[in-house]
Design an enzyme around this catalytic site. Structure first.
Site, PDB file in Angstrom:
ATOM      1  N   ASP A 149       0.809  -1.223   0.000  1.00 46.64           N
ATOM      2  CA  ASP A 149       0.000   0.000   0.000  1.00 46.64           C
ATOM      3  C   ASP A 149       0.842   1.273   0.000  1.00 46.64           C
ATOM      4  O   ASP A 149       0.431   2.303   0.537  1.00 46.64           O
ATOM      5  CB  ASP A 149      -0.962   0.023   1.206  1.00 46.64           C
ATOM      6  N   LYS A 164       1.895   2.015  -5.111  1.00 49.05           N
ATOM      7  CA  LYS A 164       2.451   1.433  -6.349  1.00 49.05           C
ATOM      8  C   LYS A 164       1.525   1.679  -7.541  1.00 49.05           C
ATOM      9  O   LYS A 164       1.972   1.980  -8.638  1.00 49.05           O
ATOM     10  CB  LYS A 164       2.663  -0.086  -6.177  1.00 49.05           C
ATOM     11  N   GLY A 165       0.194   1.543  -7.288  1.00 44.60           N
ATOM     12  CA  GLY A 165      -0.779   1.735  -8.376  1.00 44.60           C
ATOM     13  C   GLY A 165      -0.652   3.121  -8.973  1.00 44.60           C
ATOM     14  O   GLY A 165      -0.588   3.292 -10.195  1.00 44.60           O
ATOM     15  N   GLY A 172      -4.446  -4.491  -3.711  1.00 43.93           N
ATOM     16  CA  GLY A 172      -5.432  -3.465  -4.037  1.00 43.93           C
ATOM     17  C   GLY A 172      -4.655  -2.244  -4.454  1.00 43.93           C
ATOM     18  O   GLY A 172      -3.994  -1.622  -3.623  1.00 43.93           O
ATOM     19  N   HIS A 173      -4.658  -1.944  -5.747  1.00 40.88           N
ATOM     20  CA  HIS A 173      -3.862  -0.822  -6.268  1.00 40.88           C
ATOM     21  C   HIS A 173      -4.809   0.273  -6.751  1.00 40.88           C
ATOM     22  O   HIS A 173      -5.640   0.029  -7.620  1.00 40.88           O
ATOM     23  CB  HIS A 173      -2.954  -1.303  -7.395  1.00 40.88           C
ATOM     24  N   ARG A 198       2.637 -28.897  -6.593  1.00 42.47           N
ATOM     25  CA  ARG A 198       2.312 -29.367  -7.943  1.00 42.47           C
ATOM     26  C   ARG A 198       0.935 -30.016  -8.022  1.00 42.47           C
ATOM     27  O   ARG A 198       0.712 -30.995  -8.737  1.00 42.47           O
ATOM     28  CB  ARG A 198       3.412 -30.313  -8.475  1.00 42.47           C
ATOM     29  N   GLN A 258       2.118  -6.146  -3.227  1.00 40.70           N
ATOM     30  CA  GLN A 258       2.656  -6.213  -1.859  1.00 40.70           C
ATOM     31  C   GLN A 258       3.949  -5.384  -1.739  1.00 40.70           C
ATOM     32  O   GLN A 258       4.189  -4.517  -2.558  1.00 40.70           O
ATOM     33  CB  GLN A 258       2.891  -7.662  -1.416  1.00 40.70           C
ATOM     34  N   PRO A 313      -8.995  -0.939   8.898  1.00 36.26           N
ATOM     35  CA  PRO A 313      -8.149   0.232   9.122  1.00 36.26           C
ATOM     36  C   PRO A 313      -6.682  -0.187   9.126  1.00 36.26           C
ATOM     37  O   PRO A 313      -6.336  -1.217   9.711  1.00 36.26           O
ATOM     38  CB  PRO A 313      -8.568   0.746  10.501  1.00 36.26           C
ATOM     39  N   ARG A 314      -5.840   0.578   8.440  1.00 40.94           N
ATOM     40  CA  ARG A 314      -4.421   0.226   8.428  1.00 40.94           C
ATOM     41  C   ARG A 314      -3.761   0.720   9.703  1.00 40.94           C
ATOM     42  O   ARG A 314      -4.072   1.806  10.185  1.00 40.94           O
ATOM     43  CB  ARG A 314      -3.741   0.870   7.213  1.00 40.94           C
TER      44      ARG A 314
HETATM   45  P1  GDP Z   1      -0.703   0.201  -3.516  1.00 41.70           P
HETATM   46  O1  GDP Z   1      -1.290  -1.063  -3.004  1.00 41.70           O
HETATM   47  O2  GDP Z   1       0.773   0.316  -3.251  1.00 41.70           O
HETATM   48  O3  GDP Z   1      -1.021   0.476  -4.970  1.00 41.70           O
HETATM   49  O4  GDP Z   1      -1.380   1.378  -2.676  1.00 41.70           O
HETATM   50  P2  GDP Z   1      -2.968   1.522  -2.325  1.00 41.70           P
HETATM   51  O5  GDP Z   1      -3.655   1.963  -3.561  1.00 41.70           O
HETATM   52  O6  GDP Z   1      -3.472   0.332  -1.616  1.00 41.70           O
HETATM   53  O7  GDP Z   1      -2.922   2.683  -1.242  1.00 41.70           O
HETATM   54  C1  GDP Z   1      -2.391   3.917  -1.532  1.00 41.70           C
HETATM   55  C2  GDP Z   1      -3.466   4.991  -1.301  1.00 41.70           C
HETATM   56  O8  GDP Z   1      -2.853   6.270  -1.268  1.00 41.70           O
HETATM   57  C3  GDP Z   1      -4.474   5.089  -2.447  1.00 41.70           C
HETATM   58  O9  GDP Z   1      -5.709   5.479  -1.901  1.00 41.70           O
HETATM   59  C4  GDP Z   1      -3.902   6.191  -3.346  1.00 41.70           C
HETATM   60  O10 GDP Z   1      -4.890   6.870  -4.113  1.00 41.70           O
HETATM   61  C5  GDP Z   1      -3.322   7.102  -2.321  1.00 41.70           C
HETATM   62  N1  GDP Z   1      -2.136   7.884  -2.735  1.00 41.70           N
HETATM   63  C6  GDP Z   1      -1.087   7.523  -3.517  1.00 41.70           C
HETATM   64  N2  GDP Z   1      -0.147   8.495  -3.549  1.00 41.70           N
HETATM   65  C7  GDP Z   1      -0.621   9.502  -2.765  1.00 41.70           C
HETATM   66  C8  GDP Z   1      -0.104  10.778  -2.353  1.00 41.70           C
HETATM   67  O11 GDP Z   1       0.996  11.175  -2.711  1.00 41.70           O
HETATM   68  N3  GDP Z   1      -0.872  11.503  -1.502  1.00 41.70           N
HETATM   69  C9  GDP Z   1      -2.101  11.091  -1.066  1.00 41.70           C
HETATM   70  N4  GDP Z   1      -2.787  11.878  -0.246  1.00 41.70           N
HETATM   71  N5  GDP Z   1      -2.601   9.896  -1.412  1.00 41.70           N
HETATM   72  C10 GDP Z   1      -1.872   9.123  -2.241  1.00 41.70           C
HETATM   73  P1  IMO Z   2      -0.803  -4.314  -2.108  1.00 43.83           P
HETATM   74  O1  IMO Z   2      -0.366  -4.892  -3.435  1.00 43.83           O
HETATM   75  C1  IMO Z   2      -1.010  -4.617   2.261  1.00 43.83           C
HETATM   76  C2  IMO Z   2      -0.925  -8.704   3.948  1.00 43.83           C
HETATM   77  C3  IMO Z   2      -2.201  -9.149   4.652  1.00 43.83           C
HETATM   78  C4  IMO Z   2      -1.619 -10.157   5.654  1.00 43.83           C
HETATM   79  C5  IMO Z   2      -0.473 -10.796   4.889  1.00 43.83           C
HETATM   80  C6  IMO Z   2      -0.834 -12.141   4.259  1.00 43.83           C
HETATM   81  O2  IMO Z   2      -2.099  -3.602  -2.180  1.00 43.83           O
HETATM   82  O3  IMO Z   2       0.302  -3.514  -1.515  1.00 43.83           O
HETATM   83  P2  IMO Z   2      -2.381 -12.863   2.228  1.00 43.83           P
HETATM   84  O4  IMO Z   2      -3.819 -12.585   1.940  1.00 43.83           O
HETATM   85  O5  IMO Z   2      -1.436 -12.346   1.194  1.00 43.83           O
HETATM   86  O6  IMO Z   2      -2.117 -14.301   2.558  1.00 43.83           O
HETATM   87  O7  IMO Z   2      -2.081 -12.050   3.588  1.00 43.83           O
HETATM   88  O8  IMO Z   2      -0.118  -9.865   3.866  1.00 43.83           O
HETATM   89  N1  IMO Z   2      -1.122  -8.216   2.559  1.00 43.83           N
HETATM   90  C7  IMO Z   2      -1.113  -6.905   2.202  1.00 43.83           C
HETATM   91  N2  IMO Z   2      -1.013  -5.784   2.951  1.00 43.83           N
HETATM   92  N3  IMO Z   2      -1.066  -4.529   0.913  1.00 43.83           N
HETATM   93  C8  IMO Z   2      -1.136  -5.642   0.148  1.00 43.83           C
HETATM   94  O9  IMO Z   2      -1.091  -5.611  -1.200  1.00 43.83           O
HETATM   95  C9  IMO Z   2      -1.194  -6.906   0.793  1.00 43.83           C
HETATM   96  N4  IMO Z   2      -1.277  -8.184   0.355  1.00 43.83           N
HETATM   97  C10 IMO Z   2      -1.212  -8.958   1.435  1.00 43.83           C
HETATM   98  O10 IMO Z   2      -2.862  -8.085   5.279  1.00 43.83           O
HETATM   99  O11 IMO Z   2      -1.047  -9.500   6.776  1.00 43.83           O
HETATM  100 MG    MG Z   3      -2.844  -1.715  -1.806  1.00 48.52          MG
END
Ligand code: GDP
Ligand code: IMO
Ligand code: MG
Length: 433
Positions: free
Chosen positions: A13, A16-17, A40-41, A142, A223, A304-305
């Site tokens: 989180d 990356k997206g 979740g990106h 496998r 991740q 909640p994170r």
């Molecule tokens: P990912 O899993 O690494 O792709 O990240 P997520 O999408 O799960 O979480 C990142 C959250 O931060 C998303 O809601 C993005 O829209 C938001 N985001 C990304 N870059 C920024 C930033 O520079 N500022 C703010 N306020 N939000 C951001």
């Molecule tokens: P993105 O790509 C944040 C965490 C889960 C759990 C552990 C194992 O959006 O950054 P799993 O379902 O993979 O067996 O869970 O890894 N986890 C993540 N936390 N962002 C993610 O993906 C995650 N993918 C898995 O919360 O602690």
């Molecule tokens: Mg994410």
């Protein structure tokens, strides 16, 4: 530089997206290479927000080919729902292809994920319950089903005839209620195959063609480094490799094509799931960051994170195992209004100072953060941040530049991208300057 890899440097989180969508403006191909629908990106374009679990984050660029590589575990229900949603919102997905070698998340994998979590006690990772662990278990044992099998009735029937009784015994042994039907699973699999057929391809071959023509390829990790099965906080991480090496294995091209590596680092730390977290915040500061940053609720689970100060022991480790060329630092805007700011630069453990990330969770759990304190910057509106990045790096607050200098100094990696908002325009590119 035809091959650029984008990896997470923390616990996922990191944004990356957003960074992949931004970089995809210069890319011909984007390929996801690990994880599954646990990811979740988020990509924000204008007033629209997209959340991708399996589809690569370059999909909104219609000229860019988007590939789901062999290293991803694919839940067809999730993938088909994402495809439908994109189409409904006016974004065709003709530019999507899925590897025939990718493993399929079957309904029994989700069941087993829940049962395993219940039995794991203190080893519980707080998984996303998307069946990720059990699907990778079967891949390694496998006894998995691959996307290509969904298109081959005979292979599918034969596989299920062997696998279903095995899975029933496992579910029952774990205290669950099996009741699996070979016929129903076969019909489900065949239906998935019919609906996915148009997208299934030898994605490694497509990548090879693109690279031979000198096309730009972006490799998108799911991740983060500290969730990686080898390099992460075992056993609290995930079941696939999230580091740069996985880009080669999970997409089917050799390592010589991985020319540049960008590590995405959030300006603070977040965690969804269990396990130690030395720089974790409680109380007002955590609520301030979580509530201000609407994204700090799991994109996949809505949980909640957990929030903490930026931990540079973690990012330093990620710089090493990924040989990072640049950092993309996100969410700097969210820290605005907090003063002072703290950055963890080392851990204190048993009277000693640790600068390197420990392998043992017992040691990590007993680490105390060693902080540097820095002055904070103002909390300004999204539009003001966009204006500031348009005017250039020198227009960013001096305190923010000092924060980035420390980050770069402590990790040995230059900052190549600065992000001060979810939108594309809230991004400043420093690469090459
Ligand atoms: P990912 O899993 O690494 O792709 O990240 P997520 O999408 O799960 O979480 C990142 C959250 O931060 C998303 O809601 C993005 O829209 C938001 N985001 C990304 N870059 C920024 C930033 O520079 N500022 C703010 N306020 N939000 C951001
Ligand atoms: P993105 O790509 C944040 C965490 C889960 C759990 C552990 C194992 O959006 O950054 P799993 O379902 O993979 O067996 O869970 O890894 N986890 C993540 N936390 N962002 C993610 O993906 C995650 N993918 C898995 O919360 O602690
Ligand atoms: Mg994410």
């Amino acid at each position: 530089m035809p091959g650029t890899v984008v990896v997470g440097t923390q616990w996922g989180d990191e944004g990356k997206g957003k960074i992949v969508d931004f970089c995809a403006q210069d890319a011909d191909v984007v390929v996801r290479f690990n994880g599954g629908s646990n990811a979740g990106h988020t990509v924000v374009t204008g007033a629209e927000v997209f959340r991708f679990h399996l589809i690569p984050s370059g999909i909104l660029r219609p000229e860019t080919l988007n590939l789901v590589g062999n290293g991803v575990v694919v839940d067809p229900e999730v993938l088909l729902a994402e495809i439908e949603e994109l189409k409904e919102r006016g974004h065709p997905v003709d530019n999507l292809r899925v590897s025939e070698r990718a493993h399929v998340v079957m309904p029994y994998h989700r069941t087993l994920d829940g049962l395993e979590e219940e039995l794991k006690g203190g080893l519980k990772a707080g998984t996303t319950l998307r069946g990720i662990g059990p699907t990778f278990e079967d891949k390694a044992a496998r006894i998995g089903v691959r996307v290509g099998d969904l298109l081959d009735e005979e292979a599918l029937r034969e596989r299920l005839a062997t696998l279903v009784p095995m899975k029933e015994r496992m579910i029952e042994a774990y205290g669950g209620q099996a009741g699996l039907s070979k016929e129903a699973l076969f019909e489900t699999g065949r239906d998935w195959g019919d609906r996915l057929q148009a997208y299934v391809a030898d994605t490694s071959l497509l990548l090879d063609h693109a690279l031979k023509q000198g096309r730009e390829v972006l490799f998108e990790a799911a991740q983060g480094t500290h969730l990686d099965i080898d390099h992460g906080i075992y056993p609290f991480g995930t079941s696939s490799n999230a580091v740069v090496g996985s880009a080669s294995v999970g997409s089917g091209v050799g390592v010589r094509h991985l020319n540049q590596v960008i590590g995405v680092a959030k300006a603070f730390t977040s965690r969804v799931g269990t396990g130690p977290f030395p720089s974790e915040l409680a109380g007002e500061e955590a609520s301030y960051l979580r509530d201000k940053s609407l994204g700090e609720y799991g994109t996949t689970t809505g949980r909640p994170r957990r929030i903490g100060w930026l931990d540079l022991v973690m990012v330093r480790f990620a710089a090493r195992v990924n040989s990072l060329d640049y950092l993309a630092v996100t969410k700097l805007d969210v820290l605005g209004g907090l003063d002072p700011l703290r950055i963890c630069v080392a851990y204190e453990h048993d009277g000693e100072t640790l600068r390197e990330f420990p392998a043992s969770m017992r040691v990590f759990g007993a680490c105390r953060p060693v902080y540097e304190e820095l002055a904070g910057w103002e909390d300004i509106s999204e539009d003001s941040w966009v204006g500031a990045v348009k005017r250039g790096y020198d227009e960013l607050p001096g305190e923010m530049r000092a924060y980035l200098d420390l980050l770069s100094h402590e990790t040995g990696v230059p900052v190549g991208l600065v992000s001060v908002g979810p939108a594309r325009e809230a991004t400043l590119e420093l690469r090459g300057t």
